[in-house]
Design a protein around this motif. Sequence first.
Motif, PDB file in Angstrom:
ATOM      1  N   LEU A  51      -2.125   4.291  -3.624  1.00  0.00           N
ATOM      2  CA  LEU A  51      -2.590   3.081  -4.306  1.00  0.00           C
ATOM      3  C   LEU A  51      -2.395   1.890  -3.374  1.00  0.00           C
ATOM      4  O   LEU A  51      -1.313   1.674  -2.836  1.00  0.00           O
ATOM      5  CB  LEU A  51      -1.809   2.859  -5.607  1.00  0.00           C
ATOM      6  N   ASP A  52      -3.483   1.168  -3.155  1.00  0.00           N
ATOM      7  CA  ASP A  52      -3.392  -0.055  -2.356  1.00  0.00           C
ATOM      8  C   ASP A  52      -3.041  -1.240  -3.250  1.00  0.00           C
ATOM      9  O   ASP A  52      -3.429  -1.294  -4.426  1.00  0.00           O
ATOM     10  CB  ASP A  52      -4.722  -0.327  -1.650  1.00  0.00           C
ATOM     11  N   SER A  93       6.621  -1.065 -12.044  1.00  0.00           N
ATOM     12  CA  SER A  93       6.081  -0.446 -10.839  1.00  0.00           C
ATOM     13  C   SER A  93       4.662   0.052 -11.121  1.00  0.00           C
ATOM     14  O   SER A  93       4.396   0.645 -12.175  1.00  0.00           O
ATOM     15  CB  SER A  93       6.977   0.717 -10.393  1.00  0.00           C
ATOM     16  N   SER A  94       3.761  -0.199 -10.170  1.00  0.00           N
ATOM     17  CA  SER A  94       2.362   0.234 -10.358  1.00  0.00           C
ATOM     18  C   SER A  94       2.173   1.709 -10.025  1.00  0.00           C
ATOM     19  O   SER A  94       1.137   2.296 -10.329  1.00  0.00           O
ATOM     20  CB  SER A  94       1.432  -0.602  -9.468  1.00  0.00           C
ATOM     21  N   LEU A  95       3.144   2.336  -9.375  1.00  0.00           N
ATOM     22  CA  LEU A  95       3.001   3.719  -8.938  1.00  0.00           C
ATOM     23  C   LEU A  95       4.340   4.427  -9.104  1.00  0.00           C
ATOM     24  O   LEU A  95       5.390   3.862  -8.810  1.00  0.00           O
ATOM     25  CB  LEU A  95       2.572   3.762  -7.462  1.00  0.00           C
ATOM     26  N   ASN A  99       0.871  -1.171   0.000  1.00  0.00           N
ATOM     27  CA  ASN A  99       0.000   0.000   0.000  1.00  0.00           C
ATOM     28  C   ASN A  99       0.909   1.221   0.000  1.00  0.00           C
ATOM     29  O   ASN A  99       1.677   1.443   0.939  1.00  0.00           O
ATOM     30  CB  ASN A  99      -0.909   0.006   1.226  1.00  0.00           C
ATOM     31  N   THR A 100       0.847   2.018  -1.068  1.00  0.00           N
ATOM     32  CA  THR A 100       1.817   3.097  -1.278  1.00  0.00           C
ATOM     33  C   THR A 100       1.095   4.450  -1.411  1.00  0.00           C
ATOM     34  O   THR A 100       0.040   4.544  -2.039  1.00  0.00           O
ATOM     35  CB  THR A 100       2.642   2.849  -2.551  1.00  0.00           C
ATOM     36  N   SER A 101       1.695   5.487  -0.816  1.00  0.00           N
ATOM     37  CA  SER A 101       1.214   6.876  -1.000  1.00  0.00           C
ATOM     38  C   SER A 101       2.422   7.752  -1.282  1.00  0.00           C
ATOM     39  O   SER A 101       3.507   7.547  -0.707  1.00  0.00           O
ATOM     40  CB  SER A 101       0.466   7.351   0.238  1.00  0.00           C
TER      41      SER A 101
END
Length: 437
Positions: A93-94, A297-299, A80-82
């Motif tokens: 994004l979780d 990477s998703s974010l 879970n990234t911010s």
Amino acid sequence: MNSNKNIFCLFFAFLCTVASVNAQELLTIEDAVKIALDNNFEIKIASNNLQISENNNTIGNAGMLPIAKASVVDNNSIENTSQTRQDGTSIALDNAKNNNLNYGVGLDWTVFDGLRMFARAEQLEELKKLGKNELKRTVLLKIGQVNLNYYDLVQQQQQLTAIDSSISISKERLQLAKNRFSIGKASKLEVLNAQVDLNTDQVALLRQKETYQNTKILLNQILARDANTPFTVVDALKVNAQLKYDELLNLSQKQNPALQAQIINNRIAELQLKQVKGNRYPILTLNSGYNFADSKSSLGFTSQANSKGLNYGFTASMTIFDGFNQNRNEKNAKIEVDNALISLEQQNQFLIAQLAINYQTYLTNIDLISLEANNEAIARQNLDITMDKFKIGTITTLEFRTAQLNHVNAKLRYSNAQFQAKLSEIALKELTGTINF
């Protein structure tokens, strides 16, 4: 009908006797040595250890060749990234997935290590020589044991023959005593004395047969075959009476396995010192590789990235200070060299002393062979004269028994003198590394 049956039984007994004789193989000393070389367990182990030393003796094991490695690294994560950006905006994004994959091949080659790799290569060669020397030492030891047990059997076989001849004489004496007693020319005491002496000889024969069979079992064990394998040995024992001390001393300096092992160990200690001194020099290693990288990477600013390419360079390092351990290691290595030299001198002195002692024993035993041969001939002549006198009743049974025992003992001493001389010869050949195998 009974006559035919008896003939058949005699014929069957004859066949069994022939089969038994044929089953007893005549084992020569050459055959025994060959069997030991093929079968003996300790020789096989020493041979395998030599093979290990030969396998280790490579330039790769000495550190002269490069090392190539292939690698794959795959890292994955779910987080879970911010993120908060410079302009104040934020994003979150979780269960964001990230993946980093790296793979490739690399090459490292130490091109200089203070010449330690060359000293190590020489040391591996010396270790191979040490393995060969250890194999030779084991072979010499085992062949020496084969010779010792084989000629011990020859001697015991001769002793059996001597006791057999004594029993024949005792039987003849007993029969004479019975004949004389039956016609009233001898007392019952003479018959009883003859019977007791015959029984004594038969007991000695049984004891000697037991020793003979046990020695055969021991020889079969050394030959690493069935302990109950039947065989016979030759009936003669030949001794080389022409060995010269100066020649033996010269051969021992060149071929004695224990002395050669100390010479090799001295060289190994010197090479070890050389390797320790090599630690004072820098180490230079060349390195190169070709790598592939793939990341997802998703974010973030970059969702996917790929790279591939060649990398190369070198690494140089040198120990500046190690707590004086280098000085300590060098001092210890020099002491090991001194110890190797001392051991070499000690082994050499021990070898010379053993050679001198065994050679003196050898000379004495050679002289004893001639003396005991003469004694045996005299005892035989004395027994023949005594036998003739006993038959006509001009000497006592005690005098006859004394002459009989003197003859048997003379034959046993003659056989033992030959055996002891052969043992001295074998010992000298072991010290000089010249036992024929």
